[in-house]
Enzyme design. Structure first.
Site, PDB file in Angstrom:
ATOM      1  N   MET A   2       0.806  -1.215   0.000  1.00 18.04           N
ATOM      2  CA  MET A   2       0.000   0.000   0.000  1.00 18.04           C
ATOM      3  C   MET A   2       0.840   1.267   0.000  1.00 18.04           C
ATOM      4  O   MET A   2       0.301   2.362   0.059  1.00 18.04           O
ATOM      5  CB  MET A   2      -0.934   0.012   1.218  1.00 18.04           C
ATOM      6  CG  MET A   2      -2.057  -1.008   1.142  1.00 18.04           C
ATOM      7  SD  MET A   2      -3.245  -0.646  -0.161  1.00 18.04           S
ATOM      8  CE  MET A   2      -4.085   0.774   0.522  1.00 18.04           C
TER       9      MET A   2
ATOM     10  N   ASP B 273      -4.992  -7.769   8.596  1.00 16.79           N
ATOM     11  CA  ASP B 273      -3.543  -7.993   8.504  1.00 16.79           C
ATOM     12  C   ASP B 273      -2.902  -7.876   9.888  1.00 16.79           C
ATOM     13  O   ASP B 273      -1.862  -7.243  10.064  1.00 16.79           O
ATOM     14  CB  ASP B 273      -2.906  -6.992   7.538  1.00 16.79           C
ATOM     15  CG  ASP B 273      -1.515  -7.439   7.069  1.00 16.79           C
ATOM     16  OD1 ASP B 273      -1.216  -8.649   7.190  1.00 16.79           O
ATOM     17  OD2 ASP B 273      -0.732  -6.589   6.615  1.00 16.79           O
TER      18      ASP B 273
END
Length: 475
Positions: A22, A138
């Protein structure tokens, strides 16, 4: 992207902390409020390709919006978000401490009460996350910080999904989000995710803390995911017999393949952990002991009254770079002075604090260069109100100067007076009085070495301290 870049005209990047799918995460300085922050940067076309850039941008914007909704001490605070040129940015609280992966590596075998305390704190944070509702997706040791007071902070909700139809459409278009070693079976298969997915990851993390290894390892991601789907986990008591049976049973429930067989919520997991938490009055160990919040809730940070808190933020690179391995002390001091002139005290403190050990190693602790640098560092800490950290620097300066020129040396007395001021500001009245009184005879000396003006100032300080309502320090 490089250190020194200013994002949104406000956040100066200092050092790269990490990067992943990301984007990048940097330590940075908020020039407006003079504080350390963490800045996450994302360039949509570089991460997802031009065709998926708009989708990635939407996901990132949603991340900022949703993460900012969650208010819990176990989660990082979101300060700001927006776009800067081609980059999107998210500004978050800078968290001191060690990530849980490093904490585990430094304390093997990990004490099982610590593992219980970590898991209990994570349950509290996950309860707040799931109430929004968000799924972290996550959860892993690298996304968990143990702070100096023992509290646990969850990082990176950047891959979290909001439980609505729009989110489902967005996240189903690509690969599953998460880390294979901690990925629940339903997540690995691309199925629906929910709070039960985070509870599975919590089970993996708890198994790792207790046994030293994740329950399912392998040489490839596919191999790891296959084991998550089809192999039973090894009961932790086969590796650590001292682990309570109830804790082993809870780990096995969290690692159930079928989400319906896992605990129903993070709250339920917390209630199962609560009887295993250490009781009030139990001894605390290492300063980063995660049981401390349960032993001493809301207590001051450990050893704060005796030891300066550590600073882990990397210092920005001075504008005049020195040769590799050779710190340019003059450039660092010049850069610190420039920052001080702009009112950016936090950055100046970090520059001076970072170069001081390197300069001492190169020139020697007692060298004039290091002494000048230490003096500037102490003065800057006092300007920033960091009296606890300034105190040992001033004491060292005073001792070195007195050893060379004698206890009546004017500069040594200045350092001692400043140390007394630090003690006064820290509320250590008796110690401050003792230091002021020790300095006074030299300043009031009738043999021409005194300083009547400074002596009068110290007398006023002593009188003020003696008037305190508590009467602290009166002897």
């Amino acid at each position: 992207m490089s250190a020194g870049r200013v994002v949104a005209g406000r956040y100066e990047l200092a050092a790269l902390l990490g990067q992943g799918g990301m984007g990048q995460v940097w330590t940075a300085y908020d020039q407006r409020l003079d504080r350390r922050v963490a800045v996450k940067l994302l360039r949509p076309d570089a991460v997802a390709g031009a065709s998926a850039a708009d989708e990635t941008r939407r996901r990132f914007v949603r991340e900022c919006r949703v993460t900012a909704q969650v208010d819990h001490p176990g989660l990082v605070t979101v300060h700001d978000a927006g776009s800067d040129g081609d980059d999107l940015y998210l500004v978050m609280q800078h968290v001191e401490g060690a990530d849980l992966a490093d904490h585990l590596a430094e304390h093997e075998p990990y004490p099982w009460p610590w593992a219980v305390a970590v898991a209990a704190q994570l349950c509290a944070a996950l309860s707040a996350v799931h109430a929004v509702p968000i799924v972290h997706r996550d959860l892993k040791p690298r996304n968990v910080m143990v702070r100096p007071d023992g509290t646990v902070t969850v990082l990176d909700l950047g891959v979290a999904s909001v439980l609505d139809r729009d989110t489902t459409r967005l996240t189903r278009t690509g690969s599953p989000i998460g880390s294979p070693a901690y990925m629940a079976p339903e997540q690995a298969m691309g199925g629906a995710v929910g709070p039960y997915t985070d509870l599975y990851a919590l089970g993996v993390l708890l198994h790792e803390l207790l046994s030293g290894n994740v329950p399912f390892a392998g040489t490839t991601a596919l191999g790891v995911l296959h084991r998550h789907l089809y192999e039973p986990p090894l009961p932790v008591r086969q590796v650590r017999p001292e682990v309570p049976e109830a804790l082993e049973a809870l780990v096995l429930r969290l690692l159930a393949k079928d989400p319906a067989q896992r605990p129903g919520s993070a709250q339920e997991v917390y209630e199962a952990l609560a009887p295993l938490l250490p009781s009030r009055g139990a001894p605390a160990g290492h300063p980063l002991d995660p049981t401390r919040p349960f032993l001493r809730p809301h207590a001051p940070w450990p050893d704060r009254a005796a030891t300066p808190p550590p600073v882990h933020a990397p210092a920005p690179v001075p504008r005049q770079a020195s040769a590799p391995g050779r710190p340019d002390v003059a450039a660092a001091v010049d850069e610190a002075k420039r920052l001080l002139g702009e009112g950016r005290i936090t950055q100046a403190v970090d520059i001076l604090g970072a170069i001081l050990p390197a300069a001492a190693a190169r020139h020697g602790e007692g060298s004039p260069v290091v002494r000048i640098l230490r003096k500037q560092y102490a003065a800057t800490l006092m300007d920033d109100g960091q009296y606890r950290r300034a105190l040992p620097e001033l004491r060292q300066l005073a001792e070195e100067r007195a050893a060379e020129a004698g206890p009546a040396d004017p500069q040594a007395l200045v350092f001692r007076q400043e140390a007394a001021l630090c003690l006064e500001q820290l509320g250590e009245v008796a110690a401050a009085l003792a230091e002021y009184r020790a300095v006074l005879p030299y300043l009031e000396s009738p043999y021409g070495t005194g300083d009547p003006a400074r002596a009068a100032e110290i007398r006023r300080r002593v009188d003020d301290l003696l008037r305190l309502p508590s009467g602290a320090g009166r002897a």
